[in-house]
Design a protein around this motif. Structure first.
Motif, PDB file in Angstrom:
ATOM      1  N   LYS A 188      -0.852   7.617   1.794  1.00 49.40           N
ATOM      2  CA  LYS A 188      -0.287   6.583   2.659  1.00 49.40           C
ATOM      3  C   LYS A 188       0.152   7.154   3.999  1.00 49.40           C
ATOM      4  CE  LYS A 188       1.297   3.702  -1.123  1.00 49.40           C
ATOM      5  NZ  LYS A 188       2.381   3.315  -2.007  1.00 49.40           N
ATOM      6  N   LEU A 189       0.365   8.472   4.053  1.00 45.45           N
ATOM      7  CA  LEU A 189       0.867   9.114   5.267  1.00 45.45           C
ATOM      8  C   LEU A 189      -0.253   9.761   6.075  1.00 45.45           C
ATOM      9  CD1 LEU A 189       3.863  10.883   3.504  1.00 45.45           C
ATOM     10  CD2 LEU A 189       3.878   8.679   4.697  1.00 45.45           C
ATOM     11  N   LEU A 190      -1.500   9.555   5.650  1.00 46.25           N
ATOM     12  CA  LEU A 190      -2.656  10.198   6.273  1.00 46.25           C
ATOM     13  C   LEU A 190      -2.791   9.795   7.738  1.00 46.25           C
ATOM     14  CD1 LEU A 190      -4.482  11.927   4.509  1.00 46.25           C
ATOM     15  CD2 LEU A 190      -6.009   9.985   4.292  1.00 46.25           C
ATOM     16  N   SER A 191      -3.186  10.749   8.589  1.00 43.80           N
ATOM     17  CA  SER A 191      -3.538  10.340   9.937  1.00 43.80           C
ATOM     18  C   SER A 191      -5.038  10.462  10.202  1.00 43.80           C
ATOM     19  CB  SER A 191      -2.753  11.148  10.971  1.00 43.80           C
ATOM     20  OG  SER A 191      -3.011  12.525  10.813  1.00 43.80           O
ATOM     21  N   ILE A 192      -5.789  11.051   9.262  1.00 37.89           N
ATOM     22  CA  ILE A 192      -7.244  11.053   9.398  1.00 37.89           C
ATOM     23  C   ILE A 192      -7.784   9.787   8.721  1.00 37.89           C
ATOM     24  CG2 ILE A 192      -7.565  13.540   9.629  1.00 37.89           C
ATOM     25  CD1 ILE A 192      -8.115  13.667   6.631  1.00 37.89           C
ATOM     26  N   PRO A 193      -9.054   9.432   8.984  1.00 41.35           N
ATOM     27  CA  PRO A 193      -9.557   8.167   8.442  1.00 41.35           C
ATOM     28  C   PRO A 193      -9.610   8.146   6.913  1.00 41.35           C
ATOM     29  CG  PRO A 193     -10.954   8.915  10.250  1.00 41.35           C
ATOM     30  CD  PRO A 193     -10.013  10.031   9.952  1.00 41.35           C
ATOM     31  N   LEU A 194      -9.427   6.954   6.371  1.00 38.53           N
ATOM     32  CA  LEU A 194      -9.447   6.728   4.926  1.00 38.53           C
ATOM     33  C   LEU A 194     -10.504   5.679   4.612  1.00 38.53           C
ATOM     34  CD1 LEU A 194      -8.000   7.301   2.170  1.00 38.53           C
ATOM     35  CD2 LEU A 194      -6.624   5.275   2.659  1.00 38.53           C
ATOM     36  N   VAL A 195     -11.355   5.990   3.637  1.00 39.70           N
ATOM     37  CA  VAL A 195     -12.395   5.062   3.188  1.00 39.70           C
ATOM     38  C   VAL A 195     -12.077   4.687   1.756  1.00 39.70           C
ATOM     39  CG1 VAL A 195     -14.857   4.773   2.722  1.00 39.70           C
ATOM     40  CG2 VAL A 195     -14.108   6.214   4.642  1.00 39.70           C
ATOM     41  N   SER A 196     -11.819   3.411   1.491  1.00 37.42           N
ATOM     42  CA  SER A 196     -11.505   2.972   0.131  1.00 37.42           C
ATOM     43  C   SER A 196     -12.722   2.344  -0.521  1.00 37.42           C
ATOM     44  CB  SER A 196     -10.353   1.961   0.138  1.00 37.42           C
ATOM     45  OG  SER A 196      -9.107   2.604   0.255  1.00 37.42           O
ATOM     46  N   LEU A 197     -12.923   2.707  -1.792  1.00 33.49           N
ATOM     47  CA  LEU A 197     -14.055   2.158  -2.531  1.00 33.49           C
ATOM     48  C   LEU A 197     -13.601   0.951  -3.351  1.00 33.49           C
ATOM     49  CD1 LEU A 197     -15.951   5.368  -3.725  1.00 33.49           C
ATOM     50  CD2 LEU A 197     -15.862   4.266  -1.479  1.00 33.49           C
ATOM     51  N   ASP A 198     -14.171  -0.178  -3.094  1.00 33.27           N
ATOM     52  CA  ASP A 198     -13.986  -1.453  -3.779  1.00 33.27           C
ATOM     53  C   ASP A 198     -12.698  -2.160  -3.385  1.00 33.27           C
ATOM     54  OD1 ASP A 198     -14.580  -2.709  -7.157  1.00 33.27           O
ATOM     55  OD2 ASP A 198     -15.253  -3.389  -5.190  1.00 33.27           O
ATOM     56  N   ILE A 199     -11.563  -1.573  -3.662  1.00 31.94           N
ATOM     57  CA  ILE A 199     -10.302  -2.090  -3.130  1.00 31.94           C
ATOM     58  C   ILE A 199      -9.441  -0.903  -2.733  1.00 31.94           C
ATOM     59  CG2 ILE A 199     -10.328  -4.187  -4.562  1.00 31.94           C
ATOM     60  CD1 ILE A 199      -8.080  -2.841  -6.241  1.00 31.94           C
ATOM     61  N   PRO A 200      -8.567  -1.108  -1.739  1.00 32.33           N
ATOM     62  CA  PRO A 200      -7.618  -0.038  -1.431  1.00 32.33           C
ATOM     63  C   PRO A 200      -6.753   0.208  -2.666  1.00 32.33           C
ATOM     64  CG  PRO A 200      -7.680  -1.681   0.328  1.00 32.33           C
ATOM     65  CD  PRO A 200      -8.416  -2.277  -0.836  1.00 32.33           C
ATOM     66  N   GLY A 208      -3.667  -8.654  -2.460  1.00 32.22           N
ATOM     67  CA  GLY A 208      -3.419  -7.549  -1.536  1.00 32.22           C
ATOM     68  C   GLY A 208      -2.041  -6.961  -1.712  1.00 32.22           C
ATOM     69  N   GLY A 209      -1.151  -7.726  -2.354  1.00 29.30           N
ATOM     70  CA  GLY A 209       0.190  -7.202  -2.626  1.00 29.30           C
ATOM     71  C   GLY A 209       0.973  -6.951  -1.362  1.00 29.30           C
ATOM     72  N   ASP A 210       1.760  -5.898  -1.406  1.00 30.54           N
ATOM     73  CA  ASP A 210       2.656  -5.614  -0.300  1.00 30.54           C
ATOM     74  C   ASP A 210       1.937  -4.715   0.703  1.00 30.54           C
ATOM     75  OD1 ASP A 210       6.094  -4.343  -0.170  1.00 30.54           O
ATOM     76  OD2 ASP A 210       4.732  -5.114   1.379  1.00 30.54           O
ATOM     77  N   ALA A 211       1.298  -5.357   1.700  1.00 27.11           N
ATOM     78  CA  ALA A 211       0.378  -4.610   2.549  1.00 27.11           C
ATOM     79  C   ALA A 211       1.061  -3.506   3.337  1.00 27.11           C
ATOM     80  CB  ALA A 211      -0.354  -5.557   3.487  1.00 27.11           C
ATOM     81  N   GLU A 212       2.328  -3.688   3.668  1.00 24.15           N
ATOM     82  CA  GLU A 212       2.989  -2.630   4.443  1.00 24.15           C
ATOM     83  C   GLU A 212       3.171  -1.394   3.592  1.00 24.15           C
ATOM     84  OE1 GLU A 212       3.030  -5.989   6.381  1.00 24.15           O
ATOM     85  OE2 GLU A 212       4.409  -5.899   4.688  1.00 24.15           O
ATOM     86  N   ASP A 213       3.335  -1.599   2.295  1.00 20.79           N
ATOM     87  CA  ASP A 213       3.646  -0.471   1.425  1.00 20.79           C
ATOM     88  C   ASP A 213       2.388   0.221   0.924  1.00 20.79           C
ATOM     89  OD1 ASP A 213       4.982   0.158  -1.791  1.00 20.79           O
ATOM     90  OD2 ASP A 213       5.612   1.083   0.096  1.00 20.79           O
ATOM     91  N   GLY A 214       1.269  -0.464   1.012  1.00 19.28           N
ATOM     92  CA  GLY A 214       0.071   0.064   0.389  1.00 19.28           C
ATOM     93  C   GLY A 214      -0.746   0.931   1.335  1.00 19.28           C
ATOM     94  N   LEU A 215      -1.890   1.417   0.810  1.00 24.10           N
ATOM     95  CA  LEU A 215      -2.809   2.174   1.642  1.00 24.10           C
ATOM     96  C   LEU A 215      -3.349   1.290   2.761  1.00 24.10           C
ATOM     97  CD1 LEU A 215      -5.077   4.130  -0.870  1.00 24.10           C
ATOM     98  CD2 LEU A 215      -3.118   4.967   0.413  1.00 24.10           C
TER      99      LEU A 215
END
Lengths: 269, 232
Positions: A188-200, A208-215
């Motif tokens: 969650k603290l990453l500053s490089i790009p993140l690619v999620s497979l199927d769902i974050p 989507g749940g709590d979007a601020e708290d999630g990936l």
């Protein structure tokens, strides 16, 4: 209940989910529903069951297509530069369920495409398919990390991007174990790009749940078809890896999916 | 014994097969052999065994990659019809057959012996009848009769791995055999590919790990981007 937004470009109009649709155990609806862009968790499971049981696709086939297509998506967004070794490095974080298996296949194809993947796969499935996919990666000299640094700067410095293959829809976060959950906290603290497979990983697959708290991935690769939570995805690129879904199945689930070009296995939404 | 030609463009120089190489049961050679472009039938079987047993690839995976890559070589919006007269009881074959049936791909119950009917009905034919290491006598009458008809084809023919009926090592009697326009070598070209004289030769071998390629001393072309086939 309307789907929140669509996540697809080009004026996609998603049909509201009627109570008839939402209560159906499967999509055998008498009237032809207006096409929609997302699947619920139950529908995604039903679609997969149809491919496995009616079409007799093997899980090995499905996982291979999804993993390969995910790797192709990575090459589209993060093409290899001519030089700079660091620009080839990718960290793939794999959970113990099917999403993790897709991640193992993705890592292997990234290796074939001349990236330098590293895998973090802390909670290993005993399932033979997972074991074989792991062997394939080991034999191709893809390193497996024994632990993931909690200091996110070390990850930011070592890799060009991270692939999140921890949790798919329908997997209870509580089932995947401490190391995976701690890894997600670090991601969650990453500053490089993140690619999620199927769902974050960690998102509620429906809401989507709590979007601020999630990936907050930059790239989402929906497998077979987008899940409902993809409506809340706000990253740069959304691909669907669903070429293997036969037309009849797509129609049965009233899915509107983008057209694929040529022999491409992914399409941009 | 030199390999007869190469089938690959760009000045490929194939190393002669020494007696040490030809007598080896497998390719565990002490010295690093010069790279070559073809595999014998025994080596092809050994390479496949390595992928299945050491790398733990599944047969489902290998067959899927080869089939997909072959389709990419042919490519673009075709309407396939299948003639599959002698069916395997193997579960993988049965499942692949079901997948085709569920996708509404028609299966012919017989193949016309009048080749003009085939020339008129189809744009091209894919020959997936015999691979290396399969005795022609084992595949049954309908397949052999189909091959006899395909020899008279005037539309393009695409052969998968080896032209069916060719001796996998020598190519056999080239005048009498199939003459495909396109050859898609699976994993790596077989020795008989040296005698292939059609328009296009592709290799579908991206899934072969580098270590395996080196172990078999294979020179394979580079693949571009995310392509699963490469032209030789």
């Amino acid at each position: 209940m309307h789907l929140k937004g669509c996540g697809g470009g080009g004026g996609c109009r998603c049909a509201p989910i009627t109570s008839a649709m939402s209560s159906a155990a499967g999509p055998d609806l008498a009237e032809a529903p207006e096409e929609r862009c997302f699947l619920s968790t139950a529908e995604a499971a039903a679609l997969e069951r149809e491919l496995l049981e009616d079409y007799r696709f093997g899980r090995q086939q499905l996982v291979e297509w999804c993993g390969h297509a995910s790797a192709v998506a990575v090459t589209k967004v993060f093409p290899l530069p001519a030089h700079s070794r660091k620009q080839r490095t990718v960290l793939v974080v794999c959970g113990p369920e099917q999403n993790g298996a897709v991640g193992l296949v993705c890592a292997r194809h990234l290796r074939v495409f001349e990236y330098e993947p590293t895998i973090f796969y802390p909670t290993r499935s005993l399932d033979p398919l997972h074991r074989d996919l792991t062997t394939q990666c080991e034999k191709m000299d893809i390193p497996f990390l024994s632990y993931l640094p909690t200091e996110v700067r070390l990850i930011n410095d070592a890799y060009r991007l991270v692939v999140d293959a921890v949790l798919g829809p329908g997997v209870e976060p509580g089932k995947v174990g401490g190391p995976c959950m701690r890894a997600l906290a670090t991601l969650k603290l990453l500053s490089i790009p993140l690619v999620s497979l199927d769902i974050p990983s960690g998102w509620d697959p429906e809401t989507g749940g709590d979007a601020e708290d999630g990936l907050r991935p930059d790239v989402l690769v929906s497998l077979a078809a987008p899940k409902q939570c993809a409506g809340r995805f706000s990253g740069r690129h959304h691909f669907v890896a669903g070429r293997f879904v036969p037309d009849d199945v797509r129609r049965k689930f009233a899915l509107r999916l983008p057209g694929y070009t040529g022999t491409d296995c992914i399409a941009a939404l």
